[in-house]
Write a protein that holds these residues in place. Structure first.
Motif, PDB file in Angstrom:
ATOM      1  N   LEU A   1      -9.444 -10.754 -25.459  1.00 21.79           N
ATOM      2  CA  LEU A   1      -9.105 -12.054 -26.070  1.00 21.79           C
ATOM      3  C   LEU A   1     -10.339 -12.757 -26.636  1.00 21.79           C
ATOM      4  O   LEU A   1     -10.225 -13.837 -27.226  1.00 21.79           O
ATOM      5  CB  LEU A   1      -8.416 -12.958 -25.037  1.00 21.79           C
ATOM      6  CG  LEU A   1      -7.025 -12.505 -24.558  1.00 21.79           C
ATOM      7  CD1 LEU A   1      -6.505 -13.446 -23.475  1.00 21.79           C
ATOM      8  CD2 LEU A   1      -6.039 -12.455 -25.715  1.00 21.79           C
ATOM      9  N   GLY A   2     -11.522 -12.182 -26.417  1.00 22.59           N
ATOM     10  CA  GLY A   2     -12.747 -12.784 -26.956  1.00 22.59           C
ATOM     11  C   GLY A   2     -13.146 -14.071 -26.263  1.00 22.59           C
ATOM     12  O   GLY A   2     -13.643 -15.002 -26.894  1.00 22.59           O
ATOM     13  N   VAL A   3     -12.908 -14.129 -24.954  1.00 23.17           N
ATOM     14  CA  VAL A   3     -13.312 -15.303 -24.169  1.00 23.17           C
ATOM     15  C   VAL A   3     -14.073 -14.831 -22.932  1.00 23.17           C
ATOM     16  O   VAL A   3     -14.182 -13.626 -22.688  1.00 23.17           O
ATOM     17  CB  VAL A   3     -12.102 -16.180 -23.731  1.00 23.17           C
ATOM     18  CG1 VAL A   3     -11.387 -16.763 -24.938  1.00 23.17           C
ATOM     19  CG2 VAL A   3     -11.139 -15.388 -22.862  1.00 23.17           C
ATOM     20  N   SER A   4     -14.565 -15.791 -22.138  1.00 19.74           N
ATOM     21  CA  SER A   4     -15.297 -15.410 -20.926  1.00 19.74           C
ATOM     22  C   SER A   4     -14.327 -15.097 -19.786  1.00 19.74           C
ATOM     23  O   SER A   4     -13.169 -15.543 -19.805  1.00 19.74           O
ATOM     24  CB  SER A   4     -16.230 -16.542 -20.503  1.00 19.74           C
ATOM     25  OG  SER A   4     -15.476 -17.675 -20.141  1.00 19.74           O
TER      26      SER A   4
ATOM     27  N   GLN B   1     -14.518 -16.270 -16.865  1.00 16.35           N
ATOM     28  CA  GLN B   1     -14.259 -17.548 -16.194  1.00 16.35           C
ATOM     29  C   GLN B   1     -13.075 -18.277 -16.827  1.00 16.35           C
ATOM     30  O   GLN B   1     -12.301 -18.935 -16.136  1.00 16.35           O
ATOM     31  CB  GLN B   1     -15.507 -18.457 -16.268  1.00 16.35           C
ATOM     32  CG  GLN B   1     -16.672 -18.014 -15.391  1.00 16.35           C
ATOM     33  CD  GLN B   1     -17.561 -16.968 -16.071  1.00 16.35           C
ATOM     34  OE1 GLN B   1     -17.207 -16.406 -17.087  1.00 16.35           O
ATOM     35  NE2 GLN B   1     -18.710 -16.699 -15.474  1.00 16.35           N
ATOM     36  N   THR B   2     -12.963 -18.159 -18.136  1.00  7.71           N
ATOM     37  CA  THR B   2     -11.856 -18.820 -18.843  1.00  7.71           C
ATOM     38  C   THR B   2     -10.517 -18.184 -18.461  1.00  7.71           C
ATOM     39  O   THR B   2      -9.537 -18.892 -18.221  1.00  7.71           O
ATOM     40  CB  THR B   2     -12.094 -18.772 -20.373  1.00  7.71           C
ATOM     41  OG1 THR B   2     -13.306 -19.487 -20.643  1.00  7.71           O
ATOM     42  CG2 THR B   2     -10.955 -19.397 -21.153  1.00  7.71           C
TER      43      THR B   2
ATOM     44  N   ASN C   1      -9.882 -16.658 -15.679  1.00  8.01           N
ATOM     45  CA  ASN C   1      -9.659 -17.074 -14.293  1.00  8.01           C
ATOM     46  C   ASN C   1      -9.086 -18.494 -14.240  1.00  8.01           C
ATOM     47  O   ASN C   1      -8.115 -18.753 -13.507  1.00  8.01           O
ATOM     48  CB  ASN C   1     -10.992 -16.992 -13.528  1.00  8.01           C
ATOM     49  CG  ASN C   1     -10.821 -17.283 -12.058  1.00  8.01           C
ATOM     50  OD1 ASN C   1      -9.986 -16.682 -11.396  1.00  8.01           O
ATOM     51  ND2 ASN C   1     -11.586 -18.230 -11.545  1.00  8.01           N
ATOM     52  N   ALA C   2      -9.657 -19.388 -15.026  1.00  8.51           N
ATOM     53  CA  ALA C   2      -9.196 -20.791 -15.035  1.00  8.51           C
ATOM     54  C   ALA C   2      -7.765 -20.897 -15.585  1.00  8.51           C
ATOM     55  O   ALA C   2      -6.953 -21.675 -15.075  1.00  8.51           O
ATOM     56  CB  ALA C   2     -10.141 -21.650 -15.860  1.00  8.51           C
TER      57      ALA C   2
ATOM     58  N   LYS D   1      -5.840 -24.089 -14.197  1.00  7.32           N
ATOM     59  CA  LYS D   1      -6.821 -25.167 -14.270  1.00  7.32           C
ATOM     60  C   LYS D   1      -7.222 -25.483 -15.701  1.00  7.32           C
ATOM     61  O   LYS D   1      -7.841 -26.505 -15.975  1.00  7.32           O
ATOM     62  CB  LYS D   1      -8.069 -24.807 -13.458  1.00  7.32           C
ATOM     63  CG  LYS D   1      -7.810 -24.764 -11.969  1.00  7.32           C
ATOM     64  CD  LYS D   1      -9.087 -24.601 -11.192  1.00  7.32           C
ATOM     65  CE  LYS D   1      -8.792 -24.690  -9.706  1.00  7.32           C
ATOM     66  NZ  LYS D   1     -10.000 -24.600  -8.889  1.00  7.32           N
ATOM     67  N   PHE D   2      -6.922 -24.579 -16.603  1.00  7.52           N
ATOM     68  CA  PHE D   2      -7.257 -24.804 -18.008  1.00  7.52           C
ATOM     69  C   PHE D   2      -6.119 -24.306 -18.883  1.00  7.52           C
ATOM     70  O   PHE D   2      -5.662 -23.177 -18.717  1.00  7.52           O
ATOM     71  CB  PHE D   2      -8.560 -24.072 -18.368  1.00  7.52           C
ATOM     72  CG  PHE D   2      -8.950 -24.200 -19.809  1.00  7.52           C
ATOM     73  CD1 PHE D   2      -9.472 -25.391 -20.304  1.00  7.52           C
ATOM     74  CD2 PHE D   2      -8.773 -23.144 -20.687  1.00  7.52           C
ATOM     75  CE1 PHE D   2      -9.820 -25.516 -21.639  1.00  7.52           C
ATOM     76  CE2 PHE D   2      -9.118 -23.264 -22.031  1.00  7.52           C
ATOM     77  CZ  PHE D   2      -9.644 -24.450 -22.494  1.00  7.52           C
ATOM     78  N   ASP D   3      -5.650 -25.175 -19.779  1.00  6.17           N
ATOM     79  CA  ASP D   3      -4.590 -24.785 -20.715  1.00  6.17           C
ATOM     80  C   ASP D   3      -5.212 -24.259 -22.004  1.00  6.17           C
ATOM     81  O   ASP D   3      -6.016 -24.967 -22.625  1.00  6.17           O
ATOM     82  CB  ASP D   3      -3.686 -25.979 -21.028  1.00  6.17           C
ATOM     83  CG  ASP D   3      -2.872 -26.395 -19.818  1.00  6.17           C
ATOM     84  OD1 ASP D   3      -2.604 -25.533 -18.956  1.00  6.17           O
ATOM     85  OD2 ASP D   3      -2.505 -27.585 -19.717  1.00  6.17           O
ATOM     86  N   PRO D   4      -4.847 -23.048 -22.406  1.00  2.00           N
ATOM     87  CA  PRO D   4      -5.457 -22.501 -23.624  1.00  2.00           C
ATOM     88  C   PRO D   4      -4.965 -23.208 -24.879  1.00  2.00           C
ATOM     89  O   PRO D   4      -3.899 -23.829 -24.871  1.00  2.00           O
ATOM     90  CB  PRO D   4      -4.998 -21.042 -23.613  1.00  2.00           C
ATOM     91  CG  PRO D   4      -3.717 -21.061 -22.875  1.00  2.00           C
ATOM     92  CD  PRO D   4      -3.855 -22.140 -21.840  1.00  2.00           C
ATOM     93  N   SER D   5      -5.747 -23.086 -25.940  1.00  2.51           N
ATOM     94  CA  SER D   5      -5.338 -23.648 -27.234  1.00  2.51           C
ATOM     95  C   SER D   5      -4.197 -22.789 -27.796  1.00  2.51           C
ATOM     96  O   SER D   5      -3.965 -21.664 -27.321  1.00  2.51           O
ATOM     97  CB  SER D   5      -6.519 -23.624 -28.198  1.00  2.51           C
ATOM     98  OG  SER D   5      -6.860 -22.279 -28.480  1.00  2.51           O
TER      99      SER D   5
ATOM    100  N   LEU E   1      -5.357 -19.320 -29.005  1.00  2.00           N
ATOM    101  CA  LEU E   1      -5.602 -18.379 -27.899  1.00  2.00           C
ATOM    102  C   LEU E   1      -4.286 -17.925 -27.266  1.00  2.00           C
ATOM    103  O   LEU E   1      -4.129 -16.756 -26.899  1.00  2.00           O
ATOM    104  CB  LEU E   1      -6.519 -19.029 -26.850  1.00  2.00           C
ATOM    105  CG  LEU E   1      -6.942 -18.138 -25.675  1.00  2.00           C
ATOM    106  CD1 LEU E   1      -7.611 -16.842 -26.159  1.00  2.00           C
ATOM    107  CD2 LEU E   1      -7.889 -18.879 -24.745  1.00  2.00           C
TER     108      LEU E   1
ATOM    109  N   LYS F   1      -2.858 -15.349 -29.481  1.00  2.00           N
ATOM    110  CA  LYS F   1      -3.630 -14.112 -29.323  1.00  2.00           C
ATOM    111  C   LYS F   1      -3.137 -13.344 -28.088  1.00  2.00           C
ATOM    112  O   LYS F   1      -2.956 -12.128 -28.136  1.00  2.00           O
ATOM    113  CB  LYS F   1      -5.107 -14.474 -29.147  1.00  2.00           C
ATOM    114  CG  LYS F   1      -6.063 -13.604 -29.902  1.00  2.00           C
ATOM    115  CD  LYS F   1      -7.449 -14.212 -29.774  1.00  2.00           C
ATOM    116  CE  LYS F   1      -8.484 -13.416 -30.479  1.00  2.00           C
ATOM    117  NZ  LYS F   1      -9.819 -14.020 -30.365  1.00  2.00           N
TER     118      LYS F   1
END
Lengths: 136, 66
Positions: free
Chosen positions: B23-26, B28-29, B31-32, B37-41, B44, B47
């Motif tokens: 997906l071209g992300v870290s 940690q992202t 995992n989040a 804990k984190f909503d993707p755009s 993303l 993708k």
């Protein structure tokens, strides 16, 4: 599984570039600050060259930092943005209060810009660590 | 927002690092996102949907507000 973009290698490359330009800028700053006095006895031409090299290294560092931020993923960029926002706010509030303290005789020493930079650096570091932990 | 990223990843026997790379992300992202804990755009999310050959709604579901 097709590879979209090797995020880790791009990030590593950008970090190395940023480290290189930051180190160059720090060294050129030291040269611009101390060399006129201790090496070339305030020779104007050499001093101007030293200052121009320092500004050029500063521009290089800014561009490397810009590229670093552009290539971060959306969550990392959000963490950085929040840390930078807090740092800017703390720097502004602390900087102006610090200046005021001297004007109203709460402190005796002349405020130093380096003290504000230290406070901003510590703020940025703590905000960054807190941001990383928030999404763990 | 809830998501089935962890389940879909496990079904394919992928690690977080492998999914992150795809997906071209870290890592940690990823995992989040998995932990909510984190909503993707939207880009993303699209993708991820393309990668798993699913629709966005099959992966991400809105949680009812309390």
């Amino acid at each position: 599984m097709n590879k979209a973009k090797n995020y880790t290698s791009v990030n590593k490359k950008n970090t190395k570039k940023l480290l290189f330009w930051t180190s160059t800028w720090v060294v050129s700053m030291a040269i611009a600050a101390f060399a006129p006095r201790f090496i070339w006895d305030f020779n104007t031409t050499l001093t101007i060259i030293g200052v121009l090299l320092n500004i050029a290294a500063g521009v290089g560092m800014l561009l490397a930092n810009r590229q670093y931020l552009i290539d971060l993923d959306e969550m990392q960029r959000k963490i950085m943005l929040e840390a930078m926002g807090l740092t800017l706010g703390v720097g502004l509030v602390f900087g102006l209060s610090y200046e005021l303290f001297e004007d109203i005789k709460l402190i005796n020493s002349e405020p130093e810009i380096s003290h504000v930079v230290i406070v901003m650096a510590i703020t940025y570091l703590i905000a960054n660590i807190k941001g990383q932990r928030k999404y763990q | 927002m809830k998501n089935r990223l962890k389940v879909l990843r496990a079904e394919r026997d992928w690690t977080q690092a492998q999914l992150a790379e795809a997906l071209g992300v870290s890592r940690q992202t990823i995992n989040a996102i998995e932990k909510g804990k984190f909503d993707p755009s939207l880009p993303l999310a699209f993708k991820a949907a393309r990668l798993f050959s699913l629709s966005i709604e099959d992966i991400f579901q809105e949680e009812p507000e309390e």
